[in-house]
Design a protein around this motif. Structure first.
Motif, short mmCIF file in Angstrom:
data_model
loop_
_atom_site.label_atom_id
_atom_site.label_comp_id
_atom_site.label_asym_id
_atom_site.label_seq_id
_atom_site.Cartn_x
_atom_site.Cartn_y
_atom_site.Cartn_z
N HIS A 205 0.83 -1.21 0.00
CA HIS A 205 0.00 0.00 0.00
C HIS A 205 0.86 1.26 0.00
O HIS A 205 1.70 1.46 0.87
N GLY A 206 0.63 2.11 -1.00
CA GLY A 206 1.39 3.35 -1.13
C GLY A 206 2.73 3.18 -1.82
O GLY A 206 3.48 4.15 -1.95
N TYR A 259 -2.99 1.08 -3.89
CA TYR A 259 -3.57 1.40 -2.60
C TYR A 259 -4.80 0.52 -2.37
O TYR A 259 -5.54 0.22 -3.31
N ARG A 261 -8.27 0.90 -1.27
CA ARG A 261 -9.02 2.15 -1.30
C ARG A 261 -9.65 2.52 0.03
O ARG A 261 -9.69 3.68 0.40
N SER A 263 -9.55 2.66 3.98
CA SER A 263 -8.56 2.56 5.05
C SER A 263 -8.95 1.51 6.09
O SER A 263 -8.09 0.84 6.66
N SER A 287 -0.69 4.48 5.33
CA SER A 287 -2.13 4.46 5.57
C SER A 287 -2.70 5.87 5.51
O SER A 287 -3.73 6.11 4.87
N GLU A 289 -1.42 8.44 4.04
CA GLU A 289 -1.29 8.92 2.65
C GLU A 289 -2.45 8.44 1.79
O GLU A 289 -3.08 9.22 1.06
N GLY A 290 -2.75 7.14 1.86
CA GLY A 290 -3.85 6.61 1.06
C GLY A 290 -5.18 7.22 1.44
O GLY A 290 -6.00 7.54 0.57
N GLU A 294 -7.57 9.56 -1.08
CA GLU A 294 -8.98 9.28 -1.39
C GLU A 294 -9.85 10.50 -1.11
O GLU A 294 -10.76 10.81 -1.87
#
Length: 396
Positions: A205-206, A259, A261, A263, A287, A289-290, A294
């Motif tokens: 992720h990221g 990512y 989508r 969290s 986390s 950042e994602g 969004e």
């Protein structure tokens, strides 16, 4: 029966109603349990003869002869979980072409690639698609930011009475999605395999995606891994953020970032059960950042979205194209971020009209010409003007 608080989604409701006013068929798509049915029932009551839920045996029986069932109806007709009966699209094309137009159709689907493909082939020029997500920060309010980030945007996860209830819902949601929803659409990948792959993506992720390592871990080919990635992206469970290539004398990254989508689902896949576990986890920054990305995408609704990175180390988390402008978004989990060398390079090389640095602090302040640090909590109320570069007027 558990009753949940009501979250105002009037903006989405107005958007759907406007779409129905101008289009013969509107597809409201998004992941399971994101609120599509709740919105549709604001437009047509669940017990109305104009409402068909294709997970309900009674509705399926009523649609055993679809033309006979649908042709006499007038007004707005809702067909929920339409991907279960893809042959309906050709019938909707016939009904949508009648003159005078007797009915408009709101079809709901769980964002499966098959749904979009069937719709585009059968209803080209007749259908408008709206992608619905779970609750956004502007819907639930800035004071709930940490809870929203931790639990995610799915209504039942966010609104759960307790943290254990939210964790339990997300665990069951992942299991139901893999064991029931995916096979219903004809996908034959074993649930345990897809769960392992999804968990691998959570650890990426990221980061920049590379098919080779997951392929080796799963013992499958790289094209197979790519198919898994596209499948979960098509269900709106993952986001692939493509790289932007400028004609620069620099080696640029050409693989997508990935990512999870939502969290809350990311935290479930990573085994994060509480705020303290989240704050101690090595994926904390990724986390946040994602989550921030969004929210920015939801607020700005860009025409195009990318990330940018060079092999020399310069990067930009989000490059948005909106109304002819280039807007850069950088996410920093720092209360008072400063202008970095990488940001200066991005401003210069990408010719940004504006750069916004999203952070978890409480103060907005300038970092330079057309560069501003913006608290993520204010993005909900002032994001459009901040990201578009139109400064708010002072009162008085």
């Amino acid at each position: 029966m558990v009753r949940f608080p009501v979250i105002d989604r009037q903006d989405w409701l107005k958007k759907v109603r406007r779409a129905l006013a101008r289009s013969r068929v509107v597809a409201l798509v998004g992941p399971r349990q994101c609120g599509k049915t709740t919105l549709a029932r604001e437009i047509v009551a669940a017990d109305s003869p104009h409402y068909f839920d294709l997970e309900d045996p009674t509705s399926l029986a009523r649609l055993s002869e679809p033309m006979t069932a649908l042709a006499p109806l007038r007004g707005t007709i809702v067909i929920d979980e339409v991907q279960r009966r893809p042959e309906l699209f050709s019938i909707l094309r016939v009904l949508a072409d009648r003159k005078p137009l007797r009915a408009r159709f709101l079809v709901l689907g769980s964002a499966a690639p098959e749904l979009l493909r069937q719709a585009s082939e059968s209803l080209a020029g007749r259908i408008e698609t709206i992608a619905l997500g779970g609750f956004s920060l502007d819907e639930i309010g800035a004071p709930s930011l940490d809870k929203h980030w931790r639990r995610g945007s799915f209504p039942r996860s966010f609104l759960a009475r307790s943290e254990p209830d939210s964790v339990k819902w997300r665990r069951e949601m992942v299991q139901t999605f893999l064991e029931r929803d995916v096979p219903q659409l004809g996908v034959t990948i074993p649930a345990v395999t897809l769960r392992r792959f999804w968990t691998m993506v959570a650890h990426y992720h990221g980061g920049i995606w590379n098919n080779a390592e997951p392929a080796r871990s799963l013992g499958v080919s790289e094209p197979t891994v790519r198919r898994y990635l596209d499948l979960l992206t098509g269900f709106y469970m993952l986001r692939q953020l493509p790289p932007w290539h400028e004609n620069l004398a620099k080696r640029q990254v050409k693989s997508p970032k990935v990512y999870v989508r939502d969290s809350g689902l990311l935290h479930e896949l990573l085994g994060i059960r509480s705020q303290s576990e989240l704050l101690a986890h090595p994926k904390l920054g990724a986390s946040f950042e994602g989550y921030a990305i969004e929210q920015a995408l939801h607020v700005v609704q860009p025409d195009e979205a990318y990330f940018w990175a060079t092999h020399q180390g310069a990067e930009l988390d989000l490059l948005l194209f909106k109304d002819g402008k280039r807007i850069g978004v950088e996410v920093k989990r720092q209360d008072a971020p400063t202008l970095s060398a990488s940001m200066r390079i991005a401003i210069r090389d990408l010719k940004l009209d504006r750069l916004v640095v999203l952070h978890p602090g409480s103060a907005a302040y300038p970092l330079g010409s057309n560069v501003e640090a913006v608290p993520l909590s204010t993005l909900a109320s002032h994001g459009e003007s901040l990201l578009a570069g139109r400064r708010r007027q002072k009162r008085g």
